[in-house]
Scaffold this active site. Structure first.
Site, PDB file in Angstrom:
ATOM      1  N   LYS A  57      19.978  99.132  26.572  1.00 36.26           N
ATOM      2  CA  LYS A  57      19.828 100.274  25.666  1.00 36.26           C
ATOM      3  C   LYS A  57      18.911  99.976  24.481  1.00 36.26           C
ATOM      4  O   LYS A  57      18.030 100.751  24.161  1.00 36.26           O
ATOM      5  CB  LYS A  57      21.188 100.687  25.081  1.00 36.26           C
ATOM      6  CG  LYS A  57      22.104 101.391  26.046  1.00 36.26           C
ATOM      7  CD  LYS A  57      23.361 101.852  25.316  1.00 36.26           C
ATOM      8  CE  LYS A  57      23.927 100.782  24.421  1.00 36.26           C
ATOM      9  NZ  LYS A  57      25.135 100.124  24.717  1.00 36.26           N
TER      10      LYS A  57
ATOM     11  N   ARG B   7      30.782 107.365  22.209  1.00 35.69           N
ATOM     12  CA  ARG B   7      31.383 106.361  23.079  1.00 35.69           C
ATOM     13  C   ARG B   7      32.802 106.715  23.469  1.00 35.69           C
ATOM     14  O   ARG B   7      33.438 105.969  24.219  1.00 35.69           O
ATOM     15  CB  ARG B   7      31.453 105.033  22.323  1.00 35.69           C
ATOM     16  CG  ARG B   7      30.432 104.013  22.742  1.00 35.69           C
ATOM     17  CD  ARG B   7      30.551 102.921  21.712  1.00 35.69           C
ATOM     18  NE  ARG B   7      30.153 101.627  22.130  1.00 35.69           N
ATOM     19  CZ  ARG B   7      28.973 101.086  21.840  1.00 35.69           C
ATOM     20  NH1 ARG B   7      28.052 101.778  21.231  1.00 35.69           N
ATOM     21  NH2 ARG B   7      28.724  99.857  22.176  1.00 35.69           N
TER      22      ARG B   7
ATOM     23  N   ARG C  21      21.439  86.597  25.114  1.00 39.56           N
ATOM     24  CA  ARG C  21      20.674  87.425  24.170  1.00 39.56           C
ATOM     25  C   ARG C  21      20.508  86.759  22.799  1.00 39.56           C
ATOM     26  O   ARG C  21      21.423  86.222  22.237  1.00 39.56           O
ATOM     27  CB  ARG C  21      21.394  88.761  23.985  1.00 39.56           C
ATOM     28  CG  ARG C  21      20.759  89.639  22.922  1.00 39.56           C
ATOM     29  CD  ARG C  21      21.080  91.064  23.130  1.00 39.56           C
ATOM     30  NE  ARG C  21      22.476  91.386  22.844  1.00 39.56           N
ATOM     31  CZ  ARG C  21      22.971  92.618  22.956  1.00 39.56           C
ATOM     32  NH1 ARG C  21      22.205  93.605  23.348  1.00 39.56           N
ATOM     33  NH2 ARG C  21      24.245  92.843  22.690  1.00 39.56           N
TER      34      ARG C  21
ATOM     35  N   ARG D 253      24.143  87.581  18.094  1.00 38.65           N
ATOM     36  CA  ARG D 253      25.133  88.482  17.517  1.00 38.65           C
ATOM     37  C   ARG D 253      26.520  87.874  17.575  1.00 38.65           C
ATOM     38  O   ARG D 253      26.874  87.234  18.552  1.00 38.65           O
ATOM     39  CB  ARG D 253      25.125  89.816  18.272  1.00 38.65           C
ATOM     40  CG  ARG D 253      24.135  90.796  17.725  1.00 38.65           C
ATOM     41  CD  ARG D 253      23.981  92.002  18.595  1.00 38.65           C
ATOM     42  NE  ARG D 253      25.250  92.590  19.048  1.00 38.65           N
ATOM     43  CZ  ARG D 253      25.307  93.721  19.741  1.00 38.65           C
ATOM     44  NH1 ARG D 253      24.204  94.370  20.052  1.00 38.65           N
ATOM     45  NH2 ARG D 253      26.464  94.199  20.126  1.00 38.65           N
TER      46      ARG D 253
ATOM     47  N   ARG E 105      34.523  94.349  25.039  1.00 43.30           N
ATOM     48  CA  ARG E 105      33.530  95.435  25.012  1.00 43.30           C
ATOM     49  C   ARG E 105      33.414  96.120  26.377  1.00 43.30           C
ATOM     50  O   ARG E 105      33.289  97.336  26.463  1.00 43.30           O
ATOM     51  CB  ARG E 105      32.161  94.890  24.565  1.00 43.30           C
ATOM     52  CG  ARG E 105      32.090  94.659  23.063  1.00 43.30           C
ATOM     53  CD  ARG E 105      31.094  93.587  22.689  1.00 43.30           C
ATOM     54  NE  ARG E 105      29.718  93.955  22.917  1.00 43.30           N
ATOM     55  CZ  ARG E 105      28.711  93.077  23.015  1.00 43.30           C
ATOM     56  NH1 ARG E 105      28.957  91.775  22.947  1.00 43.30           N
ATOM     57  NH2 ARG E 105      27.490  93.488  23.192  1.00 43.30           N
TER      58      ARG E 105
HETATM   59  P1  ADP Z   1      26.738  97.020  22.780  1.00 48.74           P
HETATM   60  O1  ADP Z   1      25.652  96.016  22.996  1.00 48.74           O
HETATM   61  O2  ADP Z   1      28.105  96.465  23.034  1.00 48.74           O
HETATM   62  O3  ADP Z   1      26.494  98.294  23.511  1.00 48.74           O
HETATM   63  P2  ADP Z   1      26.276  98.123  20.036  1.00 48.74           P
HETATM   64  O4  ADP Z   1      25.272  97.339  19.315  1.00 48.74           O
HETATM   65  O5  ADP Z   1      25.901  99.508  20.459  1.00 48.74           O
HETATM   66  O6  ADP Z   1      26.809  97.255  21.245  1.00 48.74           O
HETATM   67  O7  ADP Z   1      27.631  98.223  19.172  1.00 48.74           O
HETATM   68  C1  ADP Z   1      28.249  97.046  18.676  1.00 48.74           C
HETATM   69  C2  ADP Z   1      29.658  97.356  18.173  1.00 48.74           C
HETATM   70  O8  ADP Z   1      29.606  98.381  17.144  1.00 48.74           O
HETATM   71  C3  ADP Z   1      30.617  97.934  19.213  1.00 48.74           C
HETATM   72  O9  ADP Z   1      31.240  96.927  19.975  1.00 48.74           O
HETATM   73  C4  ADP Z   1      31.615  98.674  18.299  1.00 48.74           C
HETATM   74  O10 ADP Z   1      32.512  97.784  17.666  1.00 48.74           O
HETATM   75  C5  ADP Z   1      30.723  99.247  17.235  1.00 48.74           C
HETATM   76  N1  ADP Z   1      30.245 100.608  17.603  1.00 48.74           N
HETATM   77  C6  ADP Z   1      28.958 100.982  17.849  1.00 48.74           C
HETATM   78  N2  ADP Z   1      28.884 102.287  18.172  1.00 48.74           N
HETATM   79  C7  ADP Z   1      30.166 102.751  18.137  1.00 48.74           C
HETATM   80  C8  ADP Z   1      30.771 104.009  18.389  1.00 48.74           C
HETATM   81  N3  ADP Z   1      30.042 105.089  18.752  1.00 48.74           N
HETATM   82  N4  ADP Z   1      32.111 104.124  18.250  1.00 48.74           N
HETATM   83  C9  ADP Z   1      32.858 103.077  17.876  1.00 48.74           C
HETATM   84  N5  ADP Z   1      32.364 101.858  17.651  1.00 48.74           N
HETATM   85  C10 ADP Z   1      31.034 101.684  17.771  1.00 48.74           C
END
Ligand code: ADP
Ligand code: ZN
Length: 215
Positions: A13, A89, A128, A161, A172
């Protein structure tokens, strides 16, 4: 053009978002990036989100929805639309977003889902590394920087990260299966979803993705 980009952690993404936003001149809004920036900056929102993100748990819907609402209301230049990355999400977020945008030019028109098999995701996530300075993303297995630990683009040090470890990743992926897959099913029923096979390399996927969004 208003797009949601969805996919499991490690589905690409972030990488494709930066290409899409440039190609189509969109505002890129990544809820994960906003949380990380707030955590790094020690803001109130950051303090609320920190414990959740580090464990790989979703931040509660109310906090996340308010943040997105606030962010959208402050967009001064709407460009050709937005690319929302990492939101919604949960079904609750999807419905809250619909309420927030109903009857405005911020309603979503397309949902892109990046599909990657489960075992490939782990390799991608644990390998990553990213540049905090310019945002470039690397992978020690599949896209290493020329010089180990250093960003090719800007020369800054690369970092990993906090939630890119095996334990948080497991959480996750569970959150994704439990909360986010139902969101995809919800939009699929409305006929709004374009699925992209995102198993291959970046350069093979990109033309397919670009073509799908151009239609
Ligand atoms: P990933 O690589 O897991 O898709 P992101 O960078 O999009 O991760 O998000 C990292 C973290 O931020 C998630 O694991 C969550 O804790 C929080 N987060 C991001 N977007 C949302 C959302 N829409 N609702 C709830 N938590 C979120
Ligand atoms: Zn850099």
């Amino acid at each position: 053009m208003n797009i949601f980009i969805m996919g499991a952690p490690g589905s690409g993404k972030g990488t494709f978002s930066s290409r899409i936003k440039e190609e189509f001149d969109l505002n890129h809004i990544s809820t994960g990036d906003i949380f990380r920036a707030n955590i790094a900056g020690g803001t109130e929102l950051g303090m609320q989100a920190k414990a959740y993100t580090e464990k790989g748990l979703l931040v509660p819907d109310e906090i996340t929805n308010n943040m997105v609402k606030e962010y959208l209301s402050q967009l001064s230049d709407k460009k050709n639309g937005y690319l929302l990355d990492g939101y919604p999400r949960t079904l609750d977020q999807a419905k809250a977003f619909e309420k927030m945008t109903e009857g405005t030019d911020l309603m979503v028109d397309e949902i892109v889902v990046m599909d990657v098999p489960f075992d490939e995701l782990t390799r991608r996530i644990t390998g990553r590394r990213s540049c905090k300075h310019c945002g470039e993303i690397y992978n020690i297995y599949s896209k290493p920087p020329v010089k180990e630990g250093i960003c090719d683009k800007c020369g800054s040090e690369l970092s990993q990260r906090k939630d890119d470890n095996e334990e948080s990743l497991k959480t996750r992926l569970e959150e994704y299966a439990k909360n986010t897959e139902p969101v995809i099913a919800y939009y699929e029923e409305k006929g709004m979803v374009k699925r992209i096979d995102a198993t291959a390399g970046i350069e093979e996927i990109w033309p397919v993705l670009k073509e799908a969004l151009s239609k």
